[in-house]
Design an enzyme around this catalytic site. Structure first.
Site, short mmCIF file in Angstrom:
data_model
loop_
_atom_site.label_atom_id
_atom_site.label_comp_id
_atom_site.label_asym_id
_atom_site.label_seq_id
_atom_site.Cartn_x
_atom_site.Cartn_y
_atom_site.Cartn_z
N LYS A 20 0.85 -1.20 0.00
CA LYS A 20 0.00 0.00 0.00
C LYS A 20 0.88 1.24 0.00
O LYS A 20 2.08 1.16 0.27
CB LYS A 20 -0.93 -0.03 1.21
CG LYS A 20 -0.21 -0.10 2.54
CD LYS A 20 -1.16 -0.54 3.65
CE LYS A 20 -0.42 -0.58 4.97
NZ LYS A 20 -1.23 -1.18 6.04
N TYR A 73 16.59 29.26 9.40
CA TYR A 73 15.39 29.91 9.93
C TYR A 73 15.36 29.79 11.45
O TYR A 73 15.61 28.72 12.01
CB TYR A 73 14.13 29.24 9.36
CG TYR A 73 13.90 29.55 7.90
CD1 TYR A 73 13.68 30.86 7.47
CD2 TYR A 73 13.88 28.54 6.95
CE1 TYR A 73 13.46 31.14 6.13
CE2 TYR A 73 13.65 28.80 5.61
CZ TYR A 73 13.44 30.10 5.21
OH TYR A 73 13.21 30.37 3.88
C1 LIG Z 1 -0.37 -2.22 6.55
C2 LIG Z 1 -0.94 -3.55 6.92
C3 LIG Z 1 -0.08 -4.64 7.15
C4 LIG Z 1 1.42 -4.53 7.16
O1 LIG Z 1 1.84 -4.02 8.40
P1 LIG Z 1 3.41 -3.86 8.74
O2 LIG Z 1 3.41 -3.37 10.14
O3 LIG Z 1 3.93 -2.82 7.80
O4 LIG Z 1 4.02 -5.18 8.55
C5 LIG Z 1 -0.68 -5.87 7.40
N1 LIG Z 1 -2.02 -6.00 7.45
C6 LIG Z 1 -2.87 -4.97 7.25
C7 LIG Z 1 -4.32 -5.19 7.33
C8 LIG Z 1 -2.34 -3.70 7.00
O5 LIG Z 1 -3.18 -2.68 6.81
#
Ligand SMILES: *Cc1c(COP(=O)(O)O)cnc(C)c1O
Length: 374
Positions: free
Chosen positions: A43, A264
């Protein structure tokens, strides 16, 4: 910088994606969970690593899990024939036909989605694989235990290929509620007697709760060589490799006097006469504006002996630049190559100095940063 991709662009900033490190990490995950199949979680454009990079490096995964159906379309258009899981299922009914055409597997986490699937007249002959998601205590997505069994029976009766799924809230910590053990107990009670493969573990559970994997594991962050806890020390012995390396160059050097201020707000005050290196990377590239003075930056061939050195940030990160203390880098010059995070500086360390976690930094790599896949 010496890469061919970079010669094409003016501003010397580049994110390199190491497909060898992707392959290495995927193999490590197979060693840790030899009996499970792997949904590689990609994702957020593969946690900032680009879909191109994921497809190039993770082609031997059992499936890709993602959120956005447009990314599923992209994978199919680029030749991916394996499974694809939509991690939050369908957002609207109008995605059903496309999801069907793309032969996606679907998470189902709410009554609406159950109804859409019950009344869907599919044309393609493809039967969706369903990952029915139980809310076992995290209280984000998922059906409550009392609703779960009925939903399972309804979708099973409608002819779908059923799987059980839940997600852990605290696989990376102890002494937090709900614990993995409590969620696992809820999962087992709620699915008892309902025969179907299961999908449980995220990265933290794969690393630290090998009793809670399931038939399909869902590693995300560990695929990228980044720590689920926010602390690199926690994975330093897990033999994972950083996949993303963010590099830039020193584009200017200022010679300043004791008592002069940098940047800054004048946050950094020179304790003595010294050199400050100006680096072409700022918060508009995804580098955290909250990075404190002292955040490490690696510089190639800049030490007194010509070796690499790590220099501390000195002064507030700005939109397009950041500034470092070059007192330990006498050989640093305009054009010296720096690594902001990657192989030399774990992104977790930059995150810790910025009040966040590595997940946020890699996902927030800005679109203006060119990505090289190698
Ligand atoms: C993002 C996600 C993962 C992966 O999690 P990590 O902590 O990056 O391994 C697994 N399952 C679901 C449902 C997620 O949304």
């Amino acid at each position: 910088m010496s890469t061919s991709a970079n010669r094409l662009i003016n501003r010397p900033i580049l994110a390199s994606i190491d497909t060898g490190a992707f392959r290495h990490n995927l193999n490590r995950i197979r060693e840790l969970a030899p009996e499970s199949k792997i949904w590689s979680v990609i994702k957020a454009k593969s946690y900032g690593h680009s879909l191109e990079g994921a497809l190039a490096g993770l082609g031997s995964t059992d499936g890709f899990a993602l959120l956005d159906i447009a990314d599923a379309q992209w994978l199919r258009d680029h030749g991916w024939q394996g499974r694809i899981l939509l991690l939050e299922g369908l957002f609207h009914t109008n995605e059903l036909d496309l999801a069907d055409d793309l032969r996606c597997d679907l998470v189902v986490h709410t009554e609406n989605q159950v109804q859409w699937l019950e009344s869907y007249q599919n044309k393609s002959g493809h039967r969706f694989g369903i990952f029915l998601k139980l809310n076992s205590g995290m209280n984000r997505l998922g059906l409550r235990p009392a609703e779960y069994r009925t939903a399972f029976h309804r979708l099973h009766a409608a002819g779908y290929r059923m799987h059980h799924m839940t997600h852990f809230a605290n696989a990376d910590q102890v002494d937090r509620s709900p614990s993995v053990g409590e969620q696992l107990e809820c999962f087992e009670a709620s699915t008892e007697g309902l025969q179907a493969p299961s999908s449980l573990a995220n990265s933290a559970a794969i690393l630290w709760h090998r009793n809670a994997l399931g038939d399909w594991i869902r590693p995300g962050i560990m695929l990228y060589g980044v720590s689920p806890t926010g602390s690199f020390a926690d994975i330093v012995r897990s033999d994972l490799q950083a996949v993303m390396q963010l590099r830039s160059e020193i584009i200017d050097i200022q010679e300043i006097k004791k008592g002069d201020h940098v940047g800054y707000g004048g946050r950094y005050e020179a304790p003595e006469d010294m050199r400050i290196g100006i680096i072409a990377c700022g918060y508009a590239d995804g580098y955290p504006r909250h990075a404190e003075d002292g955040t490490p930056v690696w510089i190639e061939a800049a030490g007194a002996d010509g070796g690499e050195v790590i220099c501390p940030i000195a002064g507030q990160v700005s939109m397009d630049m950041l500034t470092v203390d070059l007192r330990h880098a006498p050989q640093a010059t305009v054009g010296s190559i720096v690594e902001l995070w990657g192989k030399e500086i774990p992104v977790d360390d930059v995150a810790q100095m910025s009040g966040t976690i590595g997940y946020e930094l890699i996902c927030a790599l800005a679109p203006r940063v060119p990505v090289e896949i190698k």
